[in-house]
Scaffold this active site. Structure first.
Site, PDB file in Angstrom:
ATOM      1  N   CYS A 178      13.147   5.444  -9.325  1.00  0.00           N
ATOM      2  CA  CYS A 178      12.405   3.458  -8.728  1.00  0.00           C
ATOM      3  C   CYS A 178      13.706   3.199  -8.646  1.00  0.00           C
ATOM      4  CB  CYS A 178      11.817   3.423  -9.997  1.00  0.00           C
ATOM      5  SG  CYS A 178      10.369   4.271 -10.358  1.00  0.00           S
ATOM      6  N   HIS A 318      13.221  -6.193 -10.132  1.00  0.00           N
ATOM      7  CA  HIS A 318      13.091  -4.683 -10.851  1.00  0.00           C
ATOM      8  C   HIS A 318      11.762  -5.008 -11.329  1.00  0.00           C
ATOM      9  CE1 HIS A 318      12.621  -0.867 -10.585  1.00  0.00           C
ATOM     10  NE2 HIS A 318      12.105  -0.689 -11.628  1.00  0.00           N
ATOM     11  N   GLU A 329      15.455  -6.873 -18.297  1.00  0.00           N
ATOM     12  CA  GLU A 329      15.727  -7.305 -17.178  1.00  0.00           C
ATOM     13  C   GLU A 329      16.369  -7.964 -17.402  1.00  0.00           C
ATOM     14  OE1 GLU A 329      15.009  -6.600 -12.274  1.00  0.00           O
ATOM     15  OE2 GLU A 329      13.764  -6.564 -13.803  1.00  0.00           O
ATOM     16  N   LYS A 350       6.830  -7.023  -7.141  1.00  0.00           N
ATOM     17  CA  LYS A 350       5.747  -5.941  -7.610  1.00  0.00           C
ATOM     18  C   LYS A 350       4.196  -6.377  -8.188  1.00  0.00           C
ATOM     19  CE  LYS A 350       9.236  -2.028  -9.176  1.00  0.00           C
ATOM     20  NZ  LYS A 350      10.380  -3.062  -8.446  1.00  0.00           N
TER      21      LYS A 350
END
Length: 428
Positions: A178, A318, A329, A350
């Site tokens: 990814c 992310h 993160e 996302k």
């Protein structure tokens, strides 16, 4: 690394669950529109049912492409490309045209030996591989397509683009799960800085919405199994998050040395200020809970670009909507940005596009560049109850970004412990 040449972004292209081009994708992101849909409504689902597979899938949603590539590409050409290559080619053509490189150049024709490609994929031509295996089992070896290998190989998208634009410098395919799409941007930046190319089309693509990858991701507890409205399931940083939603599509950026761009009068969207690539060496699938590798990647990107953390105004995180990764993160941002971490406008696109695997970092790279260009951060949708362990300023509605010189970070982390951060700088 010695930075000998300044790298700029002059073209953008994408095809995503929100739209078949950059304009529609960006409009969808700013509006907070979800591209997640029920698989039963997709054209592919009927073909799976006819083949007797997919009926017992534990997950029935995905962020499928808003525009089918066969609606864009000429039919014969599309049939010779895996779906991942189709997406990559569409995004690259748009980016190339957006950069003003599809016609005669005022400063003279481009030298193909100074043009490169770095187009990533985390999985590659899995649709071609699996469909031809089904053919082999059902109809025998003689019915397997002679184009199978050139279609399924991981570097097929990059090679397809190189043939389209006449690229004869390095044509690369980073494969780091990814983190692949963002790593392609970093690799392309290096190629230009080192004088090996003047122009590089960089990005990532993925087309893995198929019963086998869905079942595999679901069985390893990576995908959300939330039975609610599909548009509400991808929910980064929310206390109810339980996994990511699989997406598909591609993103492409035309990167160019600044001197080359200026010589031909190109429009410049942003500057690639710094990149950082590291590895966790922790686990093949789980992130390091302390985020040490990702922290080093972000820190290296800041150091590479000689960036003061206080200049970072925006982060496209992310954040996939997984319990461990989202918290890790957040810790990385605090470790690298210090007290400024809570002042930065953070988002996870996302929440709308799902997770495009090897294409994620590229589509999010396009979104980061546009956020700087328009001084506007897309929101994170479905964030109803923010995890108290995540102390960040997460935009839940489109948010204005400051004027002046600002920096946007694009983070990507992948299976195998791959970590990539790219820092983009605004232009006035």
């Amino acid at each position: 690394m010695t930075r000998t040449r300044r790298v700029v972004v002059t073209g953008l292209g994408t095809t995503s669950p929100l739209g078949g081009d950059v304009t529609d994708t960006w409009d969808g992101l700013v509006a907070g529109r979800s591209g997640v849909r029920r698989l039963a409504d997709s054209a592919a689902f009927a073909s799976w049912a006819d083949a007797g597979i997919g009926a017992d899938l534990p997950v029935g949603i995905a962020a499928t492409a808003a525009v089918e590539p066969t609606e864009v590409l000429e039919r014969v050409r599309a049939r010779r490309l895996d779906r991942s290559s189709q997406f990559a080619l569409i995004a690259a053509i748009e980016a190339w045209r957006d950069a003003g490189l599809d016609g005669p150049q005022e400063a003279g024709e481009l030298d193909g030996e100074r043009v490169g490609v770095a187009m990533a994929s985390g999985i590659g031509g899995v649709q071609t591989l699996l469909s031809n295996y089904d053919t082999l089992r059902a109809k025998g070896a003689r019915r397997v397509s002679p184009l199978s290998v050139p279609m399924l190989m991981a570097n097929a998208p990059a090679a397809t683009i190189s043939l389209q634009i006449g690229a004869r410098a390095a044509v690369n395919t980073p494969v780091s799960a990814c983190a692949s799409g963002n790593e392609a941007i970093a690799l392309a930046t290096d190629q230009i800085r080192l004088g090996r190319a003047d122009v590089v089309v960089a990005g990532g693509t993925e087309a893995a919405i198929h019963p086998l990858p869905i079942a595999a991701f679901a069985n390893m507890m990576a995908l959300s199994k939330n039975p609610a409205d599909p548009t509400t399931v991808s929910r980064p940083w929310d206390t109810a998050r339980d996994g990511f939603v699989l997406g598909e599509g591609a993103g492409a950026l035309v990167l160019e040395s600044e001197e080359h761009a200026l010589a031909r009068g190109a429009r410049i969207y942003a500057v690639v200020l710094g990149t950082g690539i590291t590895a966790d060496s922790h686990d093949i699938a789980q992130p390091d809970p302390e985020g040490r590798g990702g922290t080093r990647a972000i820190r290296r990107a800041l150091e590479d670009g000689d960036i003061d953390p206080a200049d970072v105004a925006h982060v496209n995180a992310h954040a996939t909507s997984t319990p461990l990764g989202d918290v890790a993160e957040a810790g990385m941002l605090h470790a690298t940005l210090g007290g400024h971490a809570t002042d930065v406008v953070v988002t996870s696109t996302k929440s709308m596009t799902g997770h495009l695997l090897g294409g994620a970092g590229a589509v999010e790279g396009v979104a980061t560049v546009l956020a700087l260009h328009h001084r506007l951060s897309p929101p994170t949708i479905n964030l109803d109850d923010q995890d108290p362990a995540v102390e960040l300023d997460i935009a839940t509605k489109a948010r204005d970004l400051p004027h002046g010189d600002i920096v946007g970070l694009n983070n990507s982390f992948g299976f195998g412990g791959a970590n990539v951060a790219v820092a983009f700088g605004s232009v006035r």
